[in-house]
Design a protein around this motif. Sequence first.
Motif, PDB file in Angstrom:
ATOM      1  N   GLU A  50       6.613  -9.197 -20.441  1.00  0.00           N
ATOM      2  CA  GLU A  50       6.940  -8.884 -19.048  1.00  0.00           C
ATOM      3  C   GLU A  50       8.352  -8.308 -18.889  1.00  0.00           C
ATOM      4  N   GLU A  51       9.305  -8.890 -19.601  1.00  0.00           N
ATOM      5  CA  GLU A  51      10.703  -8.432 -19.483  1.00  0.00           C
ATOM      6  C   GLU A  51      10.866  -7.007 -19.970  1.00  0.00           C
ATOM      7  N   GLU A  52      10.243  -6.723 -21.121  1.00  0.00           N
ATOM      8  CA  GLU A  52      10.323  -5.351 -21.660  1.00  0.00           C
ATOM      9  C   GLU A  52       9.724  -4.364 -20.677  1.00  0.00           C
ATOM     10  N   MET A  53       8.616  -4.763 -20.030  1.00  0.00           N
ATOM     11  CA  MET A  53       7.969  -3.879 -19.049  1.00  0.00           C
ATOM     12  C   MET A  53       8.901  -3.660 -17.854  1.00  0.00           C
ATOM     13  N   GLN A  54       9.450  -4.736 -17.328  1.00  0.00           N
ATOM     14  CA  GLN A  54      10.301  -4.644 -16.128  1.00  0.00           C
ATOM     15  C   GLN A  54      11.528  -3.774 -16.349  1.00  0.00           C
ATOM     16  N   ALA A  55      12.011  -3.739 -17.561  1.00  0.00           N
ATOM     17  CA  ALA A  55      13.201  -2.928 -17.870  1.00  0.00           C
ATOM     18  C   ALA A  55      12.934  -1.439 -17.617  1.00  0.00           C
ATOM     19  N   HIS A  56      11.645  -1.066 -17.528  1.00  0.00           N
ATOM     20  CA  HIS A  56      11.300   0.350 -17.322  1.00  0.00           C
ATOM     21  C   HIS A  56      10.778   0.631 -15.915  1.00  0.00           C
ATOM     22  N   ALA A  57      10.918  -0.330 -14.998  1.00  0.00           N
ATOM     23  CA  ALA A  57      10.352  -0.162 -13.643  1.00  0.00           C
ATOM     24  C   ALA A  57      10.869   1.129 -12.996  1.00  0.00           C
ATOM     25  N   ARG A  58       9.970   1.845 -12.301  1.00  0.00           N
ATOM     26  CA  ARG A  58      10.296   3.056 -11.531  1.00  0.00           C
ATOM     27  C   ARG A  58      11.097   4.090 -12.329  1.00  0.00           C
ATOM     28  N   SER A  59      10.714   4.321 -13.573  1.00  0.00           N
ATOM     29  CA  SER A  59      11.524   5.246 -14.377  1.00  0.00           C
ATOM     30  C   SER A  59      10.740   6.390 -15.018  1.00  0.00           C
ATOM     31  N   PHE A  60       9.409   6.350 -14.955  1.00  0.00           N
ATOM     32  CA  PHE A  60       8.637   7.371 -15.680  1.00  0.00           C
ATOM     33  C   PHE A  60       8.233   8.553 -14.801  1.00  0.00           C
ATOM     34  N   ASP A  61       8.284   9.751 -15.391  1.00  0.00           N
ATOM     35  CA  ASP A  61       7.743  10.940 -14.726  1.00  0.00           C
ATOM     36  C   ASP A  61       6.225  10.990 -14.865  1.00  0.00           C
ATOM     37  N   PHE A  62       5.744  10.532 -16.032  1.00  0.00           N
ATOM     38  CA  PHE A  62       4.340  10.767 -16.366  1.00  0.00           C
ATOM     39  C   PHE A  62       3.892   9.712 -17.367  1.00  0.00           C
ATOM     40  N   ILE A  63       2.677   9.194 -17.169  1.00  0.00           N
ATOM     41  CA  ILE A  63       2.110   8.221 -18.123  1.00  0.00           C
ATOM     42  C   ILE A  63       0.671   8.638 -18.434  1.00  0.00           C
ATOM     43  N   ILE A  64       0.295   8.588 -19.716  1.00  0.00           N
ATOM     44  CA  ILE A  64      -1.113   8.784 -20.103  1.00  0.00           C
ATOM     45  C   ILE A  64      -1.654   7.441 -20.553  1.00  0.00           C
ATOM     46  N   ASP A  65      -2.747   7.012 -19.939  1.00  0.00           N
ATOM     47  CA  ASP A  65      -3.373   5.733 -20.282  1.00  0.00           C
ATOM     48  C   ASP A  65      -4.618   6.008 -21.116  1.00  0.00           C
ATOM     49  N   THR A  66      -4.591   5.626 -22.389  1.00  0.00           N
ATOM     50  CA  THR A  66      -5.710   5.905 -23.301  1.00  0.00           C
ATOM     51  C   THR A  66      -6.525   4.653 -23.620  1.00  0.00           C
TER      52      THR A  66
END
Length: 351
Positions: free
Chosen positions: A229-245
């Motif tokens: 969870e912590e690792e995920m939260q460190a990236h909150a609201r930061s991505f331009d684009f995500i591909i979910d495979t």
Amino acid sequence: MTAAFGYASQTAASPLAPFSFERRPPGPHDVQIDILYCGVCHSDLHQVRNEWHNTVYPCVPGHEIVGKVATVGDQIRKFKVGDTAAIGCLVDSCRECPSCREHLEQFCEKGPILTYNSPEKQTGGTTYGGYSNMIVADEDFVLHVPQNLNLAAVAPLLCAGITTYSPLRRWNVSKGQKVGIVGLGGLGHMAVKFANAFGANVVLFTTSPGKSKDAKRLGAHEVVVSRNEEEMQAHARSFDFIIDTVSAQHDLNAYLNLLKRDGTMVLVGVPEQPLPVASFSLIFQRRQLVGSLIGGLAETQEMLDFCGKHGITSDIEKINIRQINEAYDRLLKSDVKYRFVIDMASLQQAA
Ligand code: NAP
Ligand code: ZN
Ligand code: ZN
């Protein structure tokens, strides 16, 4: 008709097993290809186990096909006997609808004819895929393979490659953007390679901490263990684009919340069950959730040529066709590095 031989499943519950069948004789616009290699896509597994509830049995899967042209029809312009050639997920379409005219045959309004499990116009039967010794297809749906690449490692480009290349191109992923790839399997590892080649800052999300080192070697700049969870939260609201495979049930909202304002997440994975989306995950930052399906023929050739120019192929584990059921079990455990490819020479021994 010509005698052919491959592996098929007879029911959703039965393992793949040897199967004899017939292919149509090549018509004037057809090429007949002796198959050398066929990649193993998670879609093959979904389909043979009827997880999408539309499988016609017997089912011969396989849509990452590389081989040699053995016979050409008398109107063939693009190929000659002995050429290396490839077939992906499509073998025909209506050629007339707006999508076909825009080279987006995968969205053909009359229904694209998929390499397996589709109605075959010429015979009235069902298409059979690449887990077989040979295939017949219209030359417009056959691709040229760059000569400098390892042929077994090219096979996965025909589905895993184009399925990830196409959305990265469509949403203009480019230098300086922060791009997330969810899942390091067949599609995910190609997405990492392409996103890196397009200059993005690539972050790989995985449930398998043991894949971190490989992810970096393949082109990820950073790896996040998605169960942390912590690792995920460190990236909150930061991505331009995500591909979910991801091929199985998982929480989309956890990734949507990592997009910045107006960011886009594209779904390419097709789990059996629907995935819940919370409105809040989308409305607060005006985020977009979209889908993408393989790619058209012109873009698939563009992708293969790009791979030839940049020396990109898949990282593969070559298998004997007799290992196919074991390979499926490993796919379900996310234990593939990073695409199984069947060496079709093994079919002769299995015969
Ligand atoms: P794959 O090689 O099995 O890779 C899927 C990856 O998803 C796994 O390696 C694993 O990566 C991750 N994963 C698996 N189960 C998970 C879970 N429960 N929670 C979170 N992550 C999980 O499959 P693939 O061949 O790449 O195909 C992926 C999906 O795309 C399939 O559903 C397939 O049908 C679909 N597909 C769609 C298209 C299209 O045109 N849209 C084309 C081809 C395939 P980690 O170990 O890194 O977590
Ligand atoms: Zn596929
Ligand atoms: Zn059409």
